[in-house]
Design a protein around this motif. Structure first.
Motif, mmCIF file in Angstrom:
data_model
loop_
_atom_site.group_PDB
_atom_site.id
_atom_site.type_symbol
_atom_site.label_atom_id
_atom_site.label_comp_id
_atom_site.label_asym_id
_atom_site.label_seq_id
_atom_site.Cartn_x
_atom_site.Cartn_y
_atom_site.Cartn_z
ATOM 1 N N LEU A 5 45.096 -3.967 -1.378
ATOM 2 C CA LEU A 5 44.728 -3.923 0.045
ATOM 3 C C LEU A 5 45.101 -2.578 0.673
ATOM 4 O O LEU A 5 44.375 -2.061 1.515
ATOM 5 C CB LEU A 5 45.382 -5.087 0.791
ATOM 6 N N GLY A 6 46.223 -1.994 0.247
ATOM 7 C CA GLY A 6 46.607 -0.669 0.729
ATOM 8 C C GLY A 6 45.608 0.390 0.301
ATOM 9 O O GLY A 6 45.256 1.287 1.076
ATOM 10 N N LEU A 7 45.137 0.273 -0.932
ATOM 11 C CA LEU A 7 44.130 1.224 -1.420
ATOM 12 C C LEU A 7 42.805 1.044 -0.671
ATOM 13 O O LEU A 7 42.096 2.020 -0.413
ATOM 14 C CB LEU A 7 43.926 1.062 -2.924
ATOM 15 N N ALA A 8 42.501 -0.187 -0.278
ATOM 16 C CA ALA A 8 41.286 -0.421 0.516
ATOM 17 C C ALA A 8 41.403 0.271 1.872
ATOM 18 O O ALA A 8 40.424 0.852 2.363
ATOM 19 C CB ALA A 8 41.050 -1.917 0.694
ATOM 20 N N ARG A 9 42.597 0.241 2.469
ATOM 21 C CA ARG A 9 42.810 0.948 3.743
ATOM 22 C C ARG A 9 42.587 2.456 3.561
ATOM 23 O O ARG A 9 41.934 3.101 4.372
ATOM 24 C CB ARG A 9 44.227 0.699 4.263
ATOM 25 N N GLN A 10 43.157 3.003 2.488
ATOM 26 C CA GLN A 10 42.993 4.441 2.215
ATOM 27 C C GLN A 10 41.520 4.785 1.988
ATOM 28 O O GLN A 10 41.022 5.797 2.496
ATOM 29 C CB GLN A 10 43.798 4.844 0.984
ATOM 30 N N ASN A 11 40.829 3.943 1.235
ATOM 31 C CA ASN A 11 39.421 4.217 0.938
ATOM 32 C C ASN A 11 38.546 4.081 2.177
ATOM 33 O O ASN A 11 37.502 4.725 2.264
ATOM 34 C CB ASN A 11 38.919 3.309 -0.181
ATOM 35 N N ALA A 12 38.961 3.269 3.134
ATOM 36 C CA ALA A 12 38.208 3.190 4.396
ATOM 37 C C ALA A 12 38.247 4.546 5.091
ATOM 38 O O ALA A 12 37.235 5.001 5.633
ATOM 39 C CB ALA A 12 38.797 2.107 5.299
ATOM 40 N N GLN A 13 39.416 5.193 5.012
ATOM 41 C CA GLN A 13 39.535 6.528 5.622
ATOM 42 C C GLN A 13 38.691 7.554 4.846
ATOM 43 O O GLN A 13 38.095 8.449 5.434
ATOM 44 C CB GLN A 13 41.006 6.988 5.641
ATOM 45 N N LEU A 14 38.651 7.411 3.525
ATOM 46 C CA LEU A 14 37.933 8.377 2.691
ATOM 47 C C LEU A 14 36.420 8.140 2.634
ATOM 48 O O LEU A 14 35.653 9.089 2.500
ATOM 49 C CB LEU A 14 38.485 8.345 1.260
ATOM 50 N N ILE A 15 36.015 6.882 2.725
ATOM 51 C CA ILE A 15 34.602 6.548 2.518
ATOM 52 C C ILE A 15 33.892 6.236 3.839
ATOM 53 O O ILE A 15 32.842 6.803 4.146
ATOM 54 C CB ILE A 15 34.460 5.346 1.551
ATOM 55 N N PHE A 16 34.472 5.319 4.619
ATOM 56 C CA PHE A 16 33.799 4.806 5.800
ATOM 57 C C PHE A 16 33.872 5.781 6.987
ATOM 58 O O PHE A 16 32.902 5.945 7.730
ATOM 59 C CB PHE A 16 34.398 3.447 6.170
ATOM 60 N N LYS A 17 35.017 6.437 7.142
ATOM 61 C CA LYS A 17 35.217 7.358 8.262
ATOM 62 C C LYS A 17 34.192 8.498 8.250
ATOM 63 O O LYS A 17 33.563 8.779 9.278
ATOM 64 C CB LYS A 17 36.650 7.907 8.244
ATOM 65 N N PRO A 18 33.956 9.193 7.118
ATOM 66 C CA PRO A 18 32.939 10.261 7.121
ATOM 67 C C PRO A 18 31.529 9.764 7.469
ATOM 68 O O PRO A 18 30.763 10.489 8.114
ATOM 69 C CB PRO A 18 32.977 10.804 5.692
ATOM 70 N N ILE A 19 31.211 8.549 7.077
ATOM 71 C CA ILE A 19 29.891 8.002 7.427
ATOM 72 C C ILE A 19 29.780 7.856 8.936
ATOM 73 O O ILE A 19 28.780 8.245 9.542
ATOM 74 C CB ILE A 19 29.662 6.646 6.708
ATOM 75 N N LEU A 20 30.828 7.267 9.550
ATOM 76 C CA LEU A 20 30.811 7.086 11.005
ATOM 77 C C LEU A 20 30.780 8.426 11.742
ATOM 78 O O LEU A 20 30.110 8.567 12.766
ATOM 79 C CB LEU A 20 32.019 6.259 11.451
ATOM 80 N N GLU A 21 31.513 9.423 11.213
ATOM 81 C CA GLU A 21 31.528 10.744 11.854
ATOM 82 C C GLU A 21 30.164 11.414 11.773
ATOM 83 O O GLU A 21 29.721 12.057 12.737
ATOM 84 C CB GLU A 21 32.610 11.630 11.221
ATOM 85 N N SER A 22 29.479 11.265 10.647
ATOM 86 C CA SER A 22 28.154 11.885 10.531
ATOM 87 C C SER A 22 27.135 11.179 11.416
ATOM 88 O O SER A 22 26.216 11.809 11.937
ATOM 89 C CB SER A 22 27.688 11.903 9.075
ATOM 90 N N ILE A 23 27.297 9.883 11.636
ATOM 91 C CA ILE A 23 26.373 9.149 12.511
ATOM 92 C C ILE A 23 26.632 9.489 13.979
ATOM 93 O O ILE A 23 25.700 9.749 14.740
ATOM 94 C CB ILE A 23 26.492 7.622 12.277
ATOM 95 N N SER A 24 27.918 9.475 14.359
ATOM 96 C CA SER A 24 28.255 9.660 15.780
ATOM 97 C C SER A 24 28.311 11.131 16.202
ATOM 98 O O SER A 24 28.159 11.449 17.379
ATOM 99 C CB SER A 24 29.592 9.004 16.094
ATOM 100 N N GLY A 25 28.581 12.012 15.261
ATOM 101 C CA GLY A 25 28.747 13.425 15.597
ATOM 102 C C GLY A 25 30.075 13.699 16.286
ATOM 103 O O GLY A 25 30.271 14.756 16.870
ATOM 104 N N LYS A 26 31.001 12.759 16.217
ATOM 105 C CA LYS A 26 32.313 12.890 16.842
ATOM 106 C C LYS A 26 33.392 12.643 15.796
ATOM 107 O O LYS A 26 33.135 12.106 14.720
ATOM 108 C CB LYS A 26 32.475 11.869 17.976
ATOM 109 N N THR A 27 34.618 12.984 16.143
ATOM 110 C CA THR A 27 35.760 12.685 15.284
ATOM 111 C C THR A 27 36.054 11.193 15.404
ATOM 112 O O THR A 27 36.137 10.654 16.511
ATOM 113 C CB THR A 27 36.993 13.488 15.705
#
Length: 196
Positions: free
Chosen positions: A168-190
């Protein structure tokens, strides 16, 4: 008269050979018909439930474990089963739990509150898992029960091992590595990801 008798014997002999040949052919034909089997499968698939999927799988652990289950008897010899268990555990985040109030937009940033990661599924691969040894089991039903019990134990052990390895800890880390860049590219914001 002798010629007639010879023709008769020849006719009886040829008829006997033809009949014997036909009987041999008939024997093998019938034997072949009884040995040929045809498999018929009737299938009636029914959809019982349709679910909307919103789980983002972030990490999968593929694991192997050797499990020995032993039953100690006071008088009889001990019985044991040795299993090589192969399976996988997947952790995910259920995005269907994210509400509009969990997304806070600022001028340059977006803060998203995600639900805590969870175990999506645990699956034991029955094709790759193998029972290596069964000893001391007197009856076939006893062996079957022991094998079923060790398979159930293997599913639990694979899940427990994944939790010990902090899936579960690794899933949290991977959310930052995988999901966060997707959201940033969609929103154009940090994007700042937090977990509730």
């Amino acid at each position: 008269m002798g010629n007639r008798f010879a023709n008769r014997i020849l006719f009886v002999l040829i008829s006997s050979v033809v009949i014997a040949g036909f009987l041999v052919f008939l024997f093998f034909y019938i034997k072949h018909q009884f040995s040929v089997t045809r498999t018929e499968i009737t299938d009636s698939g029914i959809v019982q439930k349709i679910s909307s999927m919103g789980k983002l799988e972030l990490v999968k652990y593929e694991m192997k474990d050797i499990i020995e289950q032993k039953e100690v008897h006071p008088i009889l010899p001990d019985s044991r089963v040795l299993l090589l268990a192969v399976g996988e555990v997947t952790a995910c985040i259920d995005l269907t739990k994210v509400k509009r109030s969990d997304i806070i937009q600022g001028k340059d940033t977006v803060v998203v509150f995600l639900p805590q990661p969870e175990i999506c599924y645990t699956k034991l691969d029955h094709e790759k898992s193998k029972v290596y040894d069964i000893k001391g089991v007197m009856f076939e039903d006893g062996a079957k029960d022991m094998v079923e019990a060790v398979y159930k134990l293997a599913e639990k052990r694979i899940l427990d091992n994944a939790k010990e390895m902090n899936v579960l800890g690794l899933a949290r880390q991977n959310a930052q590595l995988i999901f966060k860049p997707i959201l940033e590219s969609i929103s154009g914001k940090t994007v700042v990801l937090n977990f509730r």
